[in-house]
Scaffold this motif. Structure first.
Motif, PDB file in Angstrom:
ATOM      1  N   GLU A  17      36.340  50.878  -2.561  1.00  0.00           N
ATOM      2  CA  GLU A  17      35.991  50.268  -3.822  1.00  0.00           C
ATOM      3  C   GLU A  17      36.879  49.939  -4.777  1.00  0.00           C
ATOM      4  O   GLU A  17      36.919  49.129  -5.635  1.00  0.00           O
ATOM      5  CB  GLU A  17      35.313  51.500  -4.447  1.00  0.00           C
ATOM      6  N   GLN A  20      38.407  46.572  -4.085  1.00  0.00           N
ATOM      7  CA  GLN A  20      37.430  45.594  -4.450  1.00  0.00           C
ATOM      8  C   GLN A  20      37.861  45.426  -5.891  1.00  0.00           C
ATOM      9  O   GLN A  20      37.459  44.246  -6.402  1.00  0.00           O
ATOM     10  CB  GLN A  20      35.881  45.807  -4.335  1.00  0.00           C
ATOM     11  N   GLU A  23      40.781  43.306  -6.586  1.00  0.00           N
ATOM     12  CA  GLU A  23      40.555  41.918  -6.073  1.00  0.00           C
ATOM     13  C   GLU A  23      39.587  40.885  -7.124  1.00  0.00           C
ATOM     14  O   GLU A  23      39.413  39.861  -7.083  1.00  0.00           O
ATOM     15  CB  GLU A  23      39.807  41.711  -4.741  1.00  0.00           C
ATOM     16  N   ASP A  24      39.074  41.746  -8.118  1.00  0.00           N
ATOM     17  CA  ASP A  24      38.095  41.168  -9.220  1.00  0.00           C
ATOM     18  C   ASP A  24      39.058  40.306 -10.025  1.00  0.00           C
ATOM     19  O   ASP A  24      39.668  40.698 -10.852  1.00  0.00           O
ATOM     20  CB  ASP A  24      37.417  42.186  -9.772  1.00  0.00           C
TER      21      ASP A  24
END
Length: 55
Positions: A17, A20, A23-24
């Motif tokens: 998480e 992720q 990488e946003d």
């Protein structure tokens, strides 16, 4: 606990998480770096637990 902390969304505890979020592209570079560091720390904790259970 102060009111600001009680209204925040729960933080991710899984390294995936955190990765992720790192990488946003909608987050600032500083926020993305912070999430990347948290992802690495989480992955290292998983490795450390796995190694300690092998003893």
């Amino acid at each position: 606990m102060d009111d600001e902390q009680s209204t925040r969304a729960p933080l991710p505890t899984d390294p995936l998480e955190c990765r992720q979020r790192a990488e946003d592209a909608t987050l600032t570079d500083e926020d993305r770096l912070l999430w990347a560091v948290l992802a690495v720390a989480g992955e290292l904790a998983v490795i450390r637990r796995a190694l300690s259970s092998r003893r």
